[in-house]
Design an enzyme around this catalytic site. Structure first.
Site, PDB file in Angstrom:
ATOM      1  N   ASP A 105       0.671  -1.065   0.008  1.00 33.70           N
ATOM      2  CA  ASP A 105       0.093   0.109  -0.068  1.00 33.70           C
ATOM      3  C   ASP A 105       0.985   1.311  -0.063  1.00 33.70           C
ATOM      4  O   ASP A 105       1.932   1.044   0.059  1.00 33.70           O
ATOM      5  CB  ASP A 105      -1.029   0.039   1.121  1.00 33.70           C
ATOM      6  CG  ASP A 105      -0.235  -0.102   2.476  1.00 33.70           C
ATOM      7  OD1 ASP A 105       1.022  -0.321   2.626  1.00 33.70           O
ATOM      8  OD2 ASP A 105      -0.869  -0.552   3.343  1.00 33.70           O
ATOM      9  N   ASN A 117      -6.907  -2.693  14.908  1.00 33.80           N
ATOM     10  CA  ASN A 117      -8.356  -2.989  14.633  1.00 33.80           C
ATOM     11  C   ASN A 117      -8.609  -4.049  13.678  1.00 33.80           C
ATOM     12  O   ASN A 117      -9.616  -4.240  13.296  1.00 33.80           O
ATOM     13  CB  ASN A 117      -8.895  -1.537  13.812  1.00 33.80           C
ATOM     14  CG  ASN A 117      -8.195  -1.287  12.635  1.00 33.80           C
ATOM     15  OD1 ASN A 117      -7.367  -1.725  12.104  1.00 33.80           O
ATOM     16  ND2 ASN A 117      -8.764   0.002  12.059  1.00 33.80           N
ATOM     17  N   HIS A 160      -6.830  -4.469  10.873  1.00 37.09           N
ATOM     18  CA  HIS A 160      -6.651  -4.396   9.463  1.00 37.09           C
ATOM     19  C   HIS A 160      -5.603  -5.116   8.885  1.00 37.09           C
ATOM     20  O   HIS A 160      -4.575  -5.373   9.496  1.00 37.09           O
ATOM     21  CB  HIS A 160      -6.681  -2.924   8.983  1.00 37.09           C
ATOM     22  CG  HIS A 160      -5.583  -1.962   9.275  1.00 37.09           C
ATOM     23  ND1 HIS A 160      -5.474  -0.826   9.379  1.00 37.09           N
ATOM     24  CD2 HIS A 160      -4.289  -2.294   9.622  1.00 37.09           C
ATOM     25  CE1 HIS A 160      -4.322  -0.170   9.593  1.00 37.09           C
ATOM     26  NE2 HIS A 160      -3.601  -1.232   9.691  1.00 37.09           N
ATOM     27  N   GLU A 206      -9.500  -1.700   5.804  1.00 38.29           N
ATOM     28  CA  GLU A 206      -9.940  -1.530   7.299  1.00 38.29           C
ATOM     29  C   GLU A 206     -11.048  -2.402   7.464  1.00 38.29           C
ATOM     30  O   GLU A 206     -11.901  -2.997   6.581  1.00 38.29           O
ATOM     31  CB  GLU A 206     -10.378  -0.038   7.408  1.00 38.29           C
ATOM     32  CG  GLU A 206      -9.329   1.047   6.897  1.00 38.29           C
ATOM     33  CD  GLU A 206      -8.269   1.088   8.301  1.00 38.29           C
ATOM     34  OE1 GLU A 206      -8.196   0.405   9.029  1.00 38.29           O
ATOM     35  OE2 GLU A 206      -7.824   2.332   8.189  1.00 38.29           O
TER      36      GLU A 206
HETATM   37  P1  PGA Z   1       2.527  -1.211  12.587  1.00 40.08           P
HETATM   38  O1  PGA Z   1       1.548  -1.107  11.816  1.00 40.08           O
HETATM   39  O2  PGA Z   1       3.778  -2.317  12.210  1.00 40.08           O
HETATM   40  O3  PGA Z   1       3.213   0.167  12.700  1.00 40.08           O
HETATM   41  O4  PGA Z   1       1.933  -1.546  14.191  1.00 40.08           O
HETATM   42  C1  PGA Z   1       0.852  -2.195  11.225  1.00 40.08           C
HETATM   43  C2  PGA Z   1      -0.446  -2.089  10.357  1.00 40.08           C
HETATM   44  O5  PGA Z   1      -0.967  -1.357  10.836  1.00 40.08           O
HETATM   45  O6  PGA Z   1      -0.675  -2.766   9.442  1.00 40.08           O
END
Ligand code: PGA
Length: 260
Positions: free
Chosen positions: A67, A147, A149, A154
């Site tokens: 992404d 959350n 995702h 999301e």
């Molecule tokens: P993070 O993000 O590795 O910074 O915790 C993971 C994500 O949001 O997929």
């Protein structure tokens, strides 16, 4: 689904690097899906070490990132393109022509806004086609949001979704605000591989560390398969490995846990 619990972040990262390196040694032109965020930084550090000290060869490896924010130029220090160069690509012998980050790290398409840019849809289709042209992703590295995702899919995202534009939830913008001067600077939109795109990867490798991820990991591993926890779709994948530290494993029922 295989859940591997490691003592701490360092051990989690080394385990993940061991898995990725073994796939590269087996298939030098591996099609490797990559993720950004704080979680995979240790994995990338270990891959860099394996390259420098043990000759792990990336010269034929092809990469696709999950992404990218819309609205940040690739030289912005919070763009995922920048992140990838700083944390991995510039330290290894990857061929820049084999690198793909949405928004045209490989092509020349750049988006400044979502509302006004008609190129996005065509780009998303190109990204999907490009993945297919290389025969599909062999192994996809994933993080997980608090959350649930995966990439920027999301909660509520369609489980069959393809590469497209997504609006970021307030929770994700708040989680990521720590990297920006203020929340107002956090982009509102992103281009992301869809859940359907991710599920077509031949193998999935999801990493999570810290107690802040414990609830999301439990929901992904033990909960119902639901669009409200996009990571739960990994339960349907024939080859999904989840590598977590003890903090992220804290809420898992013991029978799911494999202490390798
Ligand atoms: P993070 O993000 O590795 O910074 O915790 C993971 C994500 O949001 O997929």
């Amino acid at each position: 689904m295989l859940v591997v619990v490691r003592e701490n972040y360092d051990a989690m990262s080394k385990e993940a690097a061991h898995i990725v390196a073994s796939r590269i040694r087996k298939k030098p032109n591996l099609v490797l899906g990559l993720a950004t965020g704080s979680t995979p930084i240790g994995l990338y550090k270990e891959l860099i070490r394996l390259h420098k000290e043990e000759g792990l060869d990336f010269s034929k490896v092809v990469t696709f990132n999950l992404d990218e924010y819309i609205g940040l130029p690739p030289n912005h220090d919070q763009s995922y393109a920048y992140f990838m160069w700083e944390n991995l690509f510039k330290h290894i012998n990857i061929n820049p022509a084999n690198v793909h980050v949405p928004q045209g790290m490989h092509g020349e398409v750049r988006f400044t806004t979502y509302e006004t840019d008609p190129k996005i849809e065509a780009f998303c289709q190109w990204y999907e086609d490009e993945i297919k042209r290389y025969g599909g992703i062999d192994i996809q590295v994933l993080g997980i949001g608090a959350n649930g995702h995966i990439a920027f899919n999301e909660p509520g995202s369609s489980l069959g979704s393809r590469t497209r534009v997504k609006t970021l939830t307030e929770k994700t913008r708040q989680d990521n605000a720590r990297f920006f001067k203020s929340i107002d600077e956090v982009p509102k939109y992103a281009v992301t591989m869809g859940i359907g795109t991710i599920m077509e990867s031949k193998e999935l490798l999801l990493l999570a560390n810290g107690e802040g991820k414990a609830k999301a990991v439990k929901a992904a591993v033990e909960g119902p398969v639901t669009a409200m926890c996009p990571a739960s779709v990994l339960q349907l994948h024939p080859k999904a490995i989840i590598v977590v530290d003890k903090g992220a494993a804290a809420d898992l029922a013991a029978e799911f846990v494999y202490y390798g």
